[in-house]
Structure formats: C-alpha cells, structure tokens
Write an enzyme that holds these catalytic residues in place. Structure first.
Site, PDB file in Angstrom:
ATOM      1  N   LYS A 141      38.118  38.159  46.865  1.00  0.00           N
ATOM      2  CA  LYS A 141      38.536  36.803  47.198  1.00  0.00           C
ATOM      3  C   LYS A 141      39.790  36.443  46.416  1.00  0.00           C
ATOM      4  O   LYS A 141      40.029  37.072  45.378  1.00  0.00           O
ATOM      5  CB  LYS A 141      37.398  35.805  46.904  1.00  0.00           C
ATOM      6  CG  LYS A 141      36.839  35.966  45.484  1.00  0.00           C
ATOM      7  CD  LYS A 141      36.773  34.744  44.653  1.00  0.00           C
ATOM      8  CE  LYS A 141      38.024  34.042  44.335  1.00  0.00           C
ATOM      9  NZ  LYS A 141      38.292  33.849  42.890  1.00  0.00           N
ATOM     10  N   HIS A 171      31.607  36.859  44.389  1.00  0.00           N
ATOM     11  CA  HIS A 171      30.604  37.339  43.441  1.00  0.00           C
ATOM     12  C   HIS A 171      29.528  36.297  43.135  1.00  0.00           C
ATOM     13  O   HIS A 171      28.461  36.637  42.639  1.00  0.00           O
ATOM     14  CB  HIS A 171      31.261  37.889  42.161  1.00  0.00           C
ATOM     15  CG  HIS A 171      31.736  36.843  41.208  1.00  0.00           C
ATOM     16  ND1 HIS A 171      32.938  36.204  41.349  1.00  0.00           N
ATOM     17  CD2 HIS A 171      31.171  36.314  40.097  1.00  0.00           C
ATOM     18  CE1 HIS A 171      33.088  35.339  40.356  1.00  0.00           C
ATOM     19  NE2 HIS A 171      32.027  35.390  39.581  1.00  0.00           N
ATOM     20  N   LYS A 175      24.949  36.436  42.167  1.00  0.00           N
ATOM     21  CA  LYS A 175      24.278  35.897  40.977  1.00  0.00           C
ATOM     22  C   LYS A 175      22.797  35.663  41.303  1.00  0.00           C
ATOM     23  O   LYS A 175      22.472  35.102  42.351  1.00  0.00           O
ATOM     24  CB  LYS A 175      24.919  34.573  40.535  1.00  0.00           C
ATOM     25  CG  LYS A 175      26.310  34.754  39.930  1.00  0.00           C
ATOM     26  CD  LYS A 175      26.860  33.428  39.449  1.00  0.00           C
ATOM     27  CE  LYS A 175      28.322  33.539  39.048  1.00  0.00           C
ATOM     28  NZ  LYS A 175      28.550  34.037  37.704  1.00  0.00           N
ATOM     29  N   GLU A 209      34.572  25.236  33.787  1.00  0.00           N
ATOM     30  CA  GLU A 209      34.881  26.343  32.875  1.00  0.00           C
ATOM     31  C   GLU A 209      35.635  25.791  31.681  1.00  0.00           C
ATOM     32  O   GLU A 209      36.489  24.913  31.840  1.00  0.00           O
ATOM     33  CB  GLU A 209      35.782  27.369  33.571  1.00  0.00           C
ATOM     34  CG  GLU A 209      35.141  28.046  34.757  1.00  0.00           C
ATOM     35  CD  GLU A 209      36.044  29.114  35.327  1.00  0.00           C
ATOM     36  OE1 GLU A 209      35.920  30.269  34.893  1.00  0.00           O
ATOM     37  OE2 GLU A 209      36.887  28.794  36.186  1.00  0.00           O
ATOM     38  N   ASP A 228      41.021  29.242  44.329  1.00  0.00           N
ATOM     39  CA  ASP A 228      40.328  30.146  43.410  1.00  0.00           C
ATOM     40  C   ASP A 228      38.816  29.902  43.426  1.00  0.00           C
ATOM     41  O   ASP A 228      38.035  30.838  43.343  1.00  0.00           O
ATOM     42  CB  ASP A 228      40.883  29.940  41.986  1.00  0.00           C
ATOM     43  CG  ASP A 228      40.369  30.988  41.007  1.00  0.00           C
ATOM     44  OD1 ASP A 228      40.191  32.150  41.430  1.00  0.00           O
ATOM     45  OD2 ASP A 228      40.152  30.653  39.828  1.00  0.00           O
ATOM     46  N   HIS A 233      33.553  30.167  46.073  1.00  0.00           N
ATOM     47  CA  HIS A 233      32.306  29.962  45.332  1.00  0.00           C
ATOM     48  C   HIS A 233      31.675  28.606  45.647  1.00  0.00           C
ATOM     49  O   HIS A 233      30.482  28.485  45.899  1.00  0.00           O
ATOM     50  CB  HIS A 233      32.553  30.035  43.820  1.00  0.00           C
ATOM     51  CG  HIS A 233      33.268  31.285  43.374  1.00  0.00           C
ATOM     52  ND1 HIS A 233      33.112  32.496  43.996  1.00  0.00           N
ATOM     53  CD2 HIS A 233      34.131  31.510  42.356  1.00  0.00           C
ATOM     54  CE1 HIS A 233      33.848  33.409  43.382  1.00  0.00           C
ATOM     55  NE2 HIS A 233      34.483  32.832  42.383  1.00  0.00           N
ATOM     56  N   LYS A 329      39.278  24.051  35.191  1.00  0.00           N
ATOM     57  CA  LYS A 329      39.499  24.886  34.009  1.00  0.00           C
ATOM     58  C   LYS A 329      39.695  23.954  32.819  1.00  0.00           C
ATOM     59  O   LYS A 329      40.158  22.817  32.978  1.00  0.00           O
ATOM     60  CB  LYS A 329      40.782  25.715  34.175  1.00  0.00           C
ATOM     61  CG  LYS A 329      40.749  26.683  35.356  1.00  0.00           C
ATOM     62  CD  LYS A 329      40.282  28.048  34.927  1.00  0.00           C
ATOM     63  CE  LYS A 329      40.393  29.061  36.027  1.00  0.00           C
ATOM     64  NZ  LYS A 329      39.437  30.166  35.855  1.00  0.00           N
TER      65      LYS A 329
HETATM   66  P1  NDP Z   1      45.194  41.767  37.824  1.00  0.00           P
HETATM   67  O1  NDP Z   1      46.534  41.199  38.046  1.00  0.00           O
HETATM   68  O2  NDP Z   1      44.656  41.891  36.457  1.00  0.00           O
HETATM   69  O3  NDP Z   1      45.148  43.233  38.458  1.00  0.00           O
HETATM   70  C1  NDP Z   1      45.703  43.558  39.703  1.00  0.00           C
HETATM   71  C2  NDP Z   1      45.626  45.058  39.883  1.00  0.00           C
HETATM   72  O4  NDP Z   1      46.201  45.411  41.129  1.00  0.00           O
HETATM   73  C3  NDP Z   1      46.327  45.814  38.815  1.00  0.00           C
HETATM   74  O5  NDP Z   1      45.562  46.988  38.534  1.00  0.00           O
HETATM   75  C4  NDP Z   1      47.636  46.218  39.507  1.00  0.00           C
HETATM   76  O6  NDP Z   1      48.028  47.365  38.837  1.00  0.00           O
HETATM   77  C5  NDP Z   1      47.127  46.476  40.902  1.00  0.00           C
HETATM   78  N1  NDP Z   1      48.116  46.405  41.952  1.00  0.00           N
HETATM   79  C6  NDP Z   1      48.926  45.354  42.241  1.00  0.00           C
HETATM   80  N2  NDP Z   1      49.682  45.647  43.306  1.00  0.00           N
HETATM   81  C7  NDP Z   1      49.329  46.905  43.697  1.00  0.00           C
HETATM   82  C8  NDP Z   1      49.745  47.765  44.733  1.00  0.00           C
HETATM   83  N3  NDP Z   1      50.704  47.387  45.561  1.00  0.00           N
HETATM   84  N4  NDP Z   1      49.181  48.987  44.864  1.00  0.00           N
HETATM   85  C9  NDP Z   1      48.213  49.391  43.999  1.00  0.00           C
HETATM   86  N5  NDP Z   1      47.762  48.599  42.991  1.00  0.00           N
HETATM   87  C10 NDP Z   1      48.319  47.386  42.849  1.00  0.00           C
HETATM   88  O7  NDP Z   1      44.226  40.937  38.778  1.00  0.00           O
HETATM   89  P2  NDP Z   1      42.647  40.794  38.708  1.00  0.00           P
HETATM   90  O8  NDP Z   1      42.049  42.114  38.366  1.00  0.00           O
HETATM   91  O9  NDP Z   1      42.316  39.621  37.889  1.00  0.00           O
HETATM   92  O10 NDP Z   1      42.314  40.373  40.212  1.00  0.00           O
HETATM   93  C11 NDP Z   1      42.323  41.290  41.288  1.00  0.00           C
HETATM   94  C12 NDP Z   1      41.622  40.606  42.454  1.00  0.00           C
HETATM   95  O11 NDP Z   1      40.293  40.311  42.084  1.00  0.00           O
HETATM   96  C13 NDP Z   1      42.263  39.266  42.868  1.00  0.00           C
HETATM   97  O12 NDP Z   1      42.173  39.136  44.258  1.00  0.00           O
HETATM   98  C14 NDP Z   1      41.370  38.235  42.205  1.00  0.00           C
HETATM   99  O13 NDP Z   1      41.333  37.031  42.918  1.00  0.00           O
HETATM  100  C15 NDP Z   1      40.027  38.936  42.283  1.00  0.00           C
HETATM  101  N6  NDP Z   1      39.071  38.440  41.290  1.00  0.00           N
HETATM  102  C16 NDP Z   1      39.335  38.553  39.963  1.00  0.00           C
HETATM  103  C17 NDP Z   1      38.414  38.095  39.047  1.00  0.00           C
HETATM  104  C18 NDP Z   1      38.645  38.240  37.584  1.00  0.00           C
HETATM  105  O14 NDP Z   1      37.786  37.778  36.843  1.00  0.00           O
HETATM  106  N7  NDP Z   1      39.723  38.840  37.157  1.00  0.00           N
HETATM  107  C19 NDP Z   1      37.128  37.501  39.455  1.00  0.00           C
HETATM  108  C20 NDP Z   1      36.947  37.454  40.877  1.00  0.00           C
HETATM  109  C21 NDP Z   1      37.897  37.915  41.742  1.00  0.00           C
HETATM  110  P3  NDP Z   1      49.493  47.904  38.678  1.00  0.00           P
HETATM  111  O15 NDP Z   1      50.375  46.768  38.273  1.00  0.00           O
HETATM  112  O16 NDP Z   1      49.321  48.976  37.682  1.00  0.00           O
HETATM  113  O17 NDP Z   1      49.768  48.420  40.028  1.00  0.00           O
HETATM  114  C1  BG6 Z   2      36.667  34.024  39.714  1.00  0.00           C
HETATM  115  C2  BG6 Z   2      37.895  33.192  39.484  1.00  0.00           C
HETATM  116  O1  BG6 Z   2      36.451  34.198  41.089  1.00  0.00           O
HETATM  117  O2  BG6 Z   2      35.554  33.359  39.160  1.00  0.00           O
HETATM  118  C3  BG6 Z   2      38.076  32.905  38.018  1.00  0.00           C
HETATM  119  O3  BG6 Z   2      39.014  33.908  39.984  1.00  0.00           O
HETATM  120  C4  BG6 Z   2      36.846  32.296  37.419  1.00  0.00           C
HETATM  121  O4  BG6 Z   2      39.171  32.014  37.835  1.00  0.00           O
HETATM  122  C5  BG6 Z   2      35.644  33.155  37.767  1.00  0.00           C
HETATM  123  O5  BG6 Z   2      37.009  32.222  36.025  1.00  0.00           O
HETATM  124  C6  BG6 Z   2      34.367  32.487  37.326  1.00  0.00           C
HETATM  125  O6  BG6 Z   2      33.312  33.376  37.508  1.00  0.00           O
HETATM  126  P1  BG6 Z   2      31.995  33.231  36.647  1.00  0.00           P
HETATM  127  O7  BG6 Z   2      31.112  34.316  37.180  1.00  0.00           O
HETATM  128  O8  BG6 Z   2      32.398  33.432  35.218  1.00  0.00           O
HETATM  129  O9  BG6 Z   2      31.488  31.867  36.905  1.00  0.00           O
END
Ligand code: NDP
Ligand code: BG6
Length: 478
Positions: A141, A171, A175, A209, A228, A233, A329
């Site tokens: 998402k 996610h 839960k 949060e 977000d 959620h 937040k």
């Molecule tokens: P980050 O920015 O930390 O990570 C993004 C990842 O994608 C990096 O590994 C980046 O690596 C990779 N990436 C970006 N572009 C490309 C590409 N073109 N090809 C291959 N790899 C690519 O983001 P998050 O991990 O926080 O979030 C990722 C997704 O998960 C989002 O959609 C977010 O909404 C979702 N999400 C995140 C949560 C969280 O708690 N972090 C919770 C719920 C959902 P590199 O730069 O090395 O390519």
């Molecule tokens: C993610 C959002 O989907 O959910 C974050 O991208 C947020 O911004 C998180 O912090 C909250 O998840 P949880 O499980 O900690 O409530």
C-alpha cells in the site's frame, strides 16, 4: 523475491516475519529469498544486513541454526526494473534457487518499493512470467495515488496476473486484534443484536502514532496521512466495524461485505474533514522538530500529518450514526482503538448525586498496544447513597492466552504462500477506498490551512475537537 530488499519495510518487518516463520518451522525446506534493489551489495553484505535486521527487530531470540537455514536460501540481485529490462540477474538467481532447492518454479513477488516503481516492475514481471509452478504478486500500500491511478494499476496488474494471484497488502488486516473484530462480532451472540443505529450512538476510530515520519520524507510528502493511513488501514477498520455478517470466512464472502460498506460511505463535506500538520514540540519529554523541519521536507510543505473526519454509512444498519475517524503522527501516544459508544440508558431510576449523569456504555477494541477488548459499564460505588462510577470489564490477550501475538506480516506472507486472499484487499475494494479519499481531498486544492496547526506531542488541531463538539460529543481518552 523481494523488490525493495534494501528498504525499511524489508528490514523492519519482512525479514523479522520470515525469521519468525522459520523459527516455528512454518517455511518449507525449499524456501529461499531473492532480494532485489538498485543498491550495490554483495550477497555476504546482504546476508549481514538481514541478520542485523532480524537481531534488532524479530520478536524471538536469535538462534544461529534458524538463521542459517534462512540465510542459506538468500540471493541478492542488483537491478532496476523500473528503468531498464535489467532482469538477467533476476532470472539467473531464480533458476539457481530452483536448481539448488527445488522450488519448482513457485514464486511470490513482493513489491516493497515506492508506489511509483510498482507499475514498471509489474510490467516486466508480467512479460516474463515463469511457466511452471504458481506465481503470486504482493503489492504494498498505498495501491496507486488516487482512483484513476489505482484503476490504471489494477488494469496493468490484471492484464498479466489473475485476481487470485494478486495480493494487495494492508498489514492492518493481518493484526490479530483486527481479525478478532470478526470473531467478536460474529462468534458471539450478544453483540450483533445491538450493533446498529438503534443502540449505537456513534463510533470513534483512532490510529494515533507518537512517531514522526522516520526519514521517509520522499514517500510521505507524496502520501500524507490521508493516503498513508486513511485510504487503507482506517477505511478497513471502518469496513470491519460496519459490515454485515459474511456467509463464510472465505476471501470473496468477506470482501463482498466490506465492499458494500465502502460503497455506502457517504462522501463527507469539507466541514466534516479536518487536516493538520505538526509543528515542533515534545514527545515523552524529548524535543522533536516540526514536520517542515524534518530532513527532506520542504519548508512550506502543505502535506497533512493529521486527518479527522465524520463519515456516515448510508444503509439500514447505520443511517445517521456518525463514524468519527482520526489519525496523526506525533500525537501524544501510539494507540489504535475502535470505540463503539452505545446510547445512554434512557432514564436513571435512582437519584444521582448533584452534577452526575449516567455514562454511556462503550465497547473498546484495543487494536494496539495492550491488545484486548474492554466494556465500560456503570457501577455503584460501595457504601451509603447511590454514587455511580464507570468501570471496565477487560479481556487482555496477554492475560488470556499467555502467548506473544504474531506480527501481521507473518500471517499475511504465509497466507499468500498458501493462496488465501481473505486478508488482502480486492481490486474493487481498493477503488472504493480511493473514491472516498478523492472526494475528501478534492476541496483541499482550494484552501490553504494555516500549517503547522498542532504541536508535536499534543492531540492535534482545535478544529478536530470542534468537529465533535458541534454534535455535542468529544473524542475519547484525552
Ligand atoms: P524505502 O524507501 O525504505 O525502500 C524502498 C526500496 O525500494 C528500497 O530498497 C529501494 O532500494 C527500492 N527501490 C526503489 N526503486 C526501485 C526500483 N526501481 N527497482 C528496484 N528497487 C527499487 O521504503 P519502505 O521500505 O518504507 O516502503 C516500501 C513500500 O512499503 C512503500 O510502498 C510503503 O508504503 C510500504 N510500507 C512501508 C511500511 C514501513 O513501515 N516502512 C509499512 C507499510 C507499508 P534502492 O534504492 O537500493 O533501489
Ligand atoms: C504504515 C505506514 O502503513 O503503517 C506508516 O506507512 C505507519 O506510516 C505504519 O507508521 C503503522 O503501522 P503499525 O502496525 O505500527 O500501526
């Protein structure tokens, strides 16, 4: 195969979840993971990073033998599928795993990448689908940026993959406490008869949060709280609270009922939506910067970090019953709760002390933390006279089951491997969610609120309080 293997989600959630599954022997011996990202990393570096992530974030103790089993099946490929047909390494790594571990061509592609990278990666994957074994795609998402882009993304994904192969993850649905909403409502006889407009005064859903944006400015600046949290959620919590009983607990029966709720949600007018952005303040005594001072955020950013709204579900069960939602937040504490506030007893048959009135019953579902359910009732204070106080009947997971709650991602990754999409979002559901959000943000283009309008560590803008005060109500737990 995890796209986004160098990212935050992979390290904080996905690898710890895989480790928890391995720890409980829930992964087949053939299981392996190919990590893909654009960053340069050797396989050893990737293994080290993932080990560190597991050591830091897993809910279980670190056991060398469990980790070795997972680490053995790891591969890392540097590739950018969004820019080029850069997939030679990917194909080679998958073939290697097939040969070394006998994965039989079965694939889960987990797209843990920013929303903008999803479509190009799906296109590349779709064009090169493996022929043997099954294929499933997990898409993080937010799915799209608005209704139009979500429709387009749905179209692209569905032109290569069948709906039964697409797992749009939210996610919150993984839960335990969220799944328990269904058991609470439909596994008990006493709640359903009163779960409607005749007995319920209103519903309050809070996802608060204390965290800020944790270095995710590039994502958050595009998304804001509405995309977000509210779009996914929050609206899922609304749907689970308001839905009719499904005839079965299978993917389509449950999702059919949720979609009906989302379709029935009345578009809130601008007066019923409040947005906010935090300024500098204090969280648990520590000084924290305002949103506009976070690294990567523009100094005049108009991105909202808080949203509150009044929604109505226009159907026979809920007509005229407000669902107040709020998320933000840098609020004073982390708390996700669904509060069902019942109507007050119509008439107290006893004389109350001056200034006292009967409090309404409230059923509180504590999604997190202190997971459980509690019912607020009125009780007589022991002694002479008739003094009445609210007390709580509590069910706490910790006390009742004495086992740690699994992380949502454990359940969802396993469900996907088993092909069960019940806890994932269907295409029409995602589109209905976007239709609501698009309507909420449409007026935002016209006006510029005075941001920041709440200090970090406080319960958000005054307008959010006024939203309820106008109806003679107030937010819980201030
Ligand atoms: P980050 O920015 O930390 O990570 C993004 C990842 O994608 C990096 O590994 C980046 O690596 C990779 N990436 C970006 N572009 C490309 C590409 N073109 N090809 C291959 N790899 C690519 O983001 P998050 O991990 O926080 O979030 C990722 C997704 O998960 C989002 O959609 C977010 O909404 C979702 N999400 C995140 C949560 C969280 O708690 N972090 C919770 C719920 C959902 P590199 O730069 O090395 O390519
Ligand atoms: C993610 C959002 O989907 O959910 C974050 O991208 C947020 O911004 C998180 O912090 C909250 O998840 P949880 O499980 O900690 O409530």
């Amino acid at each position: 195969m995890i796209f986004g293997a160098s990212g935050d989600l992979t390290q904080r959630k996905l690898f710890p979840a895989l480790y928890a599954l391995a720890y409980r022997n829930l992964l087949p011996p053939q299981f392996g993971v190919v990590g893909v990202a654009r960053s340069d990393m050797t396989l050893d570096e990737f293994r080290e990073r993932m080990q560190a992530a597991v050591e830091e974030h897993a809910r279980d103790e670190f056991r060398e033998n469990v980790w070795e089993q997972l680490a053995d099946g790891l591969r890392y490929v540097r590739a950018d599928l969004a820019d080029a047909e850069d997939d030679e390494g990917i194909v080679a790594a998958l073939n290697d795993l097939d040969a070394a571990r006998g994965t039989g061509g079965n694939r889960v592609y987990y797209l843990a990448v920013p929303p903008s990278a999803i479509e190009p990666i799906v296109l590349q994957l779709g064009r090169r689908r493996a022929t043997g074994g099954w294929t499933r795609v997990i898409v993080e998402k937010p799915f799209g940026h608005d209704l139009e882009s979500a429709r387009q993304l749905n179209e692209v994904v569905r032109s290569y993959f069948d709906e039964s192969e697409i797992f749009r993850i939210d996610h919150y649905l993984g839960k335990e406490t969220v799944q328990n909403m269904l058991v609470l409502r439909f596994g008990n006889g006493i709640f359903e008869p009163i779960w409607n407009r005749q007995f319920v005064d209103h519903v309050q859903i809070t996802v608060s949060e204390s965290l800020g944006i944790e270095g995710r400015a590039s994502f958050y600046e595009q998304a804001g709280a509405i995309r977000d949290i509210v779009q996914n959620h929050m609206l899922q919590l609304v749907a689970l609270t308001a839905m009719e009983p499904p005839i079965d607990f299978d993917a389509d029966s449950v999702r059919n009922e949720k979609v009906k709720v989302l379709r029935a949600v009345h578009t809130p007018g601008p007066k019923h939506v409040v947005r906010g952005q935090y300024g500098p303040g204090y969280i648990e005594g520590d000084e924290v910067p305002g949103y506009r001072e976070e690294p990567g955020v523009t100094p005049d950013s108009m991105t909202e970090t808080y949203v509150a709204a009044k929604l109505y579900v226009d159907n026979w069960r809920w007509a005229d019953t407000p669902f107040y939602i709020r998320t933000g937040k840098r609020l004073p504490r982390r708390e996700t709760t669904i509060a069902i506030q019942f109507k007050r007893a119509p008439h107290p048959p006893f004389e109350l002390d001056a200034g006292e009135e009967l409090r309404p019953n409230v059923l509180l579902v504590h999604v997190q933390p202190d997971e459980g359910v509690s019912l607020a009732i009125s009780a007589k204070v022991p002694g002479q006279g008739m003094t009445i106080r609210p007390v709580h009947m509590d069910f706490l997971y910790g006390g009742a089951f004495r086992v740690g709650l699994p992380e949502a991602y454990e359940r969802l990754i396993l469900d996907c491997m088993l092909g069960d999409a019940t806890l994932f979002t269907r295409a029409d559901e995602v589109e209905e969610q976007w239709a609501i959000v698009d309507a909420m943000v449409a007026p935002w283009k016209r006006d510029r609120p005075h941001f920041p309008n709440y200090a970090a560590g406080t319960w958000a803008p005054a307008a959010a309080d006024e939203l309820l005060q106008r109806d003679g109500r107030s937010w819980r737990g201030r």
